[in-house]
Enzyme design. Structure first.
Site, PDB file in Angstrom:
ATOM      1  N   HIS A 255       0.872  -1.180   0.000  1.00  0.00           N
ATOM      2  CA  HIS A 255       0.000   0.000   0.000  1.00  0.00           C
ATOM      3  C   HIS A 255       0.907   1.226   0.000  1.00  0.00           C
ATOM      4  CE1 HIS A 255      -3.202   2.729   1.043  1.00  0.00           C
ATOM      5  NE2 HIS A 255      -4.073   1.744   0.974  1.00  0.00           N
ATOM      6  N   ARG A 278      -6.666  10.076  -0.563  1.00  0.00           N
ATOM      7  CA  ARG A 278      -6.336  10.443  -1.948  1.00  0.00           C
ATOM      8  C   ARG A 278      -7.608  10.512  -2.780  1.00  0.00           C
ATOM      9  NH1 ARG A 278      -3.381   6.136  -3.999  1.00  0.00           N
ATOM     10  NH2 ARG A 278      -3.891   4.935  -2.149  1.00  0.00           N
TER      11      ARG A 278
END
Ligand SMILES: Cc1cc2nc3c(=O)[nH]c(=O)nc-3n(C[C@H](O)[C@H](O)[C@H](O)COP(=O)(O)OP(=O)(O)OC[C@H]3O[C@@H](n4cnc5c(N)ncnc54)[C@H](O)[C@@H]3O)c2cc1C
Length: 474
Positions: A255, A278
Site C-alpha cells: 500500500h 487520496r
C-alpha cells in the site's frame, strides 16, 4: 498446584475430544462459530496476548452482493475478481475459478449471516477501486467494520461453554500419524509446552509483517519494509512441513501510504493512511513536489514513490507528505479526526511546508479550478476547494511511506477449505481459511474481499471439520 497450571490442565488435557482452531482473526472465529453450532467442542489457540488478529484493523468493509443494502443482482463481482487477479489466473485456471466463484457466490449469504444472525450493522455500502458496483459493507457508526465483526463473533462464541480461547499460545508444529493430521504442538508464553489432539483448522493469517523472514525470502525487494501488520513470523512453513502446497508466495500487496508516526518514526508497524484521503482529493509531495497522479493504482503510486531516495534503511522508508485542504478534510472527516487525534496528521498552514510545496499546491489548485493544465494526468480533484492557495492557507498534513499490507499467497485449498498437497490430494484432518491461504485473489486482492474470504472459507472449514469430527468420534 498454581491456579495458572490448574487452568492450563483444564484447557489442554481434558479427555473430551475437540477441534483445534489456530488463530483468532475473522477466519478462525467464523470457523469456530460453525463448529460450535454443530456442538463440536473448540479449542482456539492464539499466539498474541489478545484475540482478533489483523482482522480487528480492517477499516473499509466486507464485500457482498446482492444484499438487503445492495440489492443489485451482480454478476460483475466474479468478473471484477478475475480481472483484478491478473496474470496469475493463467496458471491453475480452473482451480482458481472455482475458488473465486465460491467466494463471490457465497458473498450474499455471508453478509446475511453477519447481519441477520449476528446482529452486526453493515448498512453502509461503498465502491472501492476495481469494483464495477458499490458492494463493500460497513456499519453506519464510528466503529470500523473489522472491530465490530470480530467483537460480535467473539461475544457470541463466549456464550458456548464448549468454546475455549487461549491467548499467548503459539502453535509450533502440526502432528501427523500415517499422513493424517491428528493435532498440534504448542508453546505458551510462560514456557509451558505440549500437544493437543484433534482435527485442525489453520486460520493464522498472512506474512506481511514478517519483513526479515518470509518476505525477504519470497520478495527480497521488500525485505525490511514496514507493514500495516504486526511484525511476527508467517506460519505457512508449518503447513508446508506436512506436505501442503504453497502458491503465489511472491504476490504481495504494497500500500503506498502508511503513516510515519512522528512519535515513533522507526517503528516497523505503521497505521494505514486510508485510500479515501487520496480519493477525496488529497495530494502527495516528495521534497515539496508532486510526482504522480495520486489516483493511480496502489502499485503505480508505490512505484512512483520508490524511485526517490530512501529516507531510512531500517525500516526501509520514504519521506512523502500527504496534503489535504479543508474540502478534502470535510469529506474524509471521520478518518482525519482520528489521525489528528493519534498525532499522525496535523493541521497547519502551507507556509510550514516551504516555498516549493506552495508552488506545487498552487499548480494543483489551478488545475482543480478548471484551468487546462496537465498535473500528472490527474483529472479528478474530488473535494479539493482551495483554489487560491497562499502561505496562510490551512492544510492537513502527514508523512507517509509505502507499507507491505497483504500477502496474496499461501497454502493451496479447494472449495471445501481442505489443505492440498502438490498432487492435488487433500491432507486428512486439516483445513485452512483466510489470509494464510493462497489462490483466491491471484495477483491482486480487491478491497473488501479479504474479510469476505475469512467468513466464506472459515465457515466452510468449520462445516467440513464438524462432519469429520462426527465421523472420527462415532
Ligand atoms: C490496516 C488494515 C486494514 C484492512 N482493511 C481491510 C478491509 O477493510 N477489508 C478487507 O476485506 N480486508 C482488509 N484488510 C485485510 C484483512 O483485515 C486481513 O487480511 C484479514 O483480516 C485476515 O484475517 P485472518 O483471520 O486470515 O488473519 P488474522 O486476522 O491476521 O488472524 C490470524 C491470527 O492467527 C494468529 N496466529 C498466527 N500464527 C499463529 C500460531 N502459530 N499459533 C497461534 N496463533 C497464531 C495471529 O496472532 C492472528 O491473531 C486490512 C488489513 C489491515 C492490516
Amino acid at each position: 498446584m498454581s491456579r495458572v497450571r490448574f487452568l492450563s490442565l483444564l484447557f489442554f488435557e481434558t479427555p473430551t475430544p475437540r477441534a483445534i482452531v489456530v488463530g483468532s482473526g475473522l477466519a478462525g472465529l467464523s470457523a469456530a462459530t460453525r463448529l460450535v453450532s454443530h456442538n463440536v467442542p473448540v479449542r482456539l489457540l492464539e499466539r498474541s496476548g489478545k484475540p482478533g488478529g489483523n482482522s480487528m484493523k480492517a477499516s473499509s468493509g466486507i464485500n457482498g452482493s446482492p444484499t438487503k443494502y445492495q440489492p443489485l443482482s451482480d454478476d460483475a463481482f466474479y468478473s471484477d475478481t478475475i480481472k483484478s487477479a491478473g496474470h496469475a489466473i493463467s496458471t491453475m485456471t480452473a482451480h482458481r475459478e472455482k475458488l473465486i466463484s465460491t467466494l463471490t457466490n457465497s458473498s450474499a449469504s455471508a453478509i446475511e449471516w453477519l447481519v441477520e444472525s449476528k446482529g452486526i450493522d453493515l448498512s453502509k455500502v461503498a465502491q472501492l477501486g476495481g469494483h464495477t458496483y458499490p458492494r463493500t459493507h460497513r456499519g453506519a457508526g464510528p466503529v470500523p467494520p473489522g472491530a465490530s465483526i470480530v467483537t460480535a463473533l467473539l461475544n457470541s462464541l463466549k456464550k458456548f461453554n464448549i468454546f475455549q480461547l487461549r491467548t499467548a499460545v503459539t502453535v509450533t508444529k502440526i502432528l501427523q500419524k500415517d499422513s493424517r493430521v491428528v493435532g498440534v504442538e504448542y508453546r505458551c508464553e510462560n514456557g509451558e509446552h505440549g500437544e493437543l489432539h484433534g482435527p485442525v483448522i489453520f486460520a493464522s493469517g498472512g506474512f506481511a509483517g514478517d519483513a526479515e523472514g518470509m518476505l525477504s525470502h519470497y520478495r527480497p525487494d521488500l525485505a525490511g519494509f514496514p507493514s500495516t501488520n504486526e511484525a511476527r513470523p508467517g506460519t505457512q512453513p508449518l503447513l508446508a512441513e506436512v506436505g501442503a502446497q504453497l502458491l503465489d508466495m511472491n504476490l504481495v500487496q504494497v500500500h503506498p501510504t502508511g503513516f510515519v508516526d512522528p512519535g515513533s518514526v522507526e517503528s516497523p508497524v505503521k497505521f494505514l493512511a486510508a485510500e479515501v484521503l487520496r480519493g477525496e482529493g488529497g495530494l502527495l509531495l516528495v521534497d515539496g513536489k508532486r510526482f504522480v497522479n495520486e489516483l493511480e493504482t496502489r502499485e503505480d503510486v508505490t512505484n512512483a514513490i520508490t524511485v526517490h531516495p530512501r529516507a531510512s534503511e531500517a525500516p526501509v522508508q520514504w519521506n512523502v507528505q500527504i496534503v489535504l485542504d479543508e474540502g478534502v478534510f470535510e469529506a474524509a472527516k471521520s478518518h482525519v479526526d482520528f489521525y489528528l487525534w493519534k498525532g499522525l496528521m496535523k493541521k497547519t498552514t502551507l507556509s510550514e511546508l516551504g516555498p516549493t510545496a506552495l508552488k506545487s499546491v498552487k499548480e494543483f489548485a489551478k488545475a482543480a479550478s478548471g484551468k487546462d493544465l496537465d498535473v500528472f494526468h490527474r483529472t479528478s480533484f474530488a473535494n479539493w476547494t482551495l483554489f487560491e492557495p497562499s502561505s496562510n492557507s490551512v492544510v492537513y498534513v502527514g508523512t507517509v511511506t509505502p507499507v507491505v499490507h497483504f500477502t496474496m499467497g499461501g497454502v493451496l485449498i479447494n472449495e471445501k477449505s481442505e489443505v492440498l498437497q502438490g498432487d492435488g490430494e487433500s491432507i486428512e484432518g486439516i483445513w485452512a481459511a483466510g489470509e494464510v491461504t493462497g489462490g483466491v485473489h491471484g495477483g491482486n486482492r480487491l478491497g473488501g474481499s479479504s474479510l469476505l474470504e475469512c467468513v466464506v472459507f472459515g465457515r466452510i472449514a468449520g462445516e467440513e471439520a464438524a462432519k469429520y469430527f462426527r465421523e472420527i468420534t462415532k
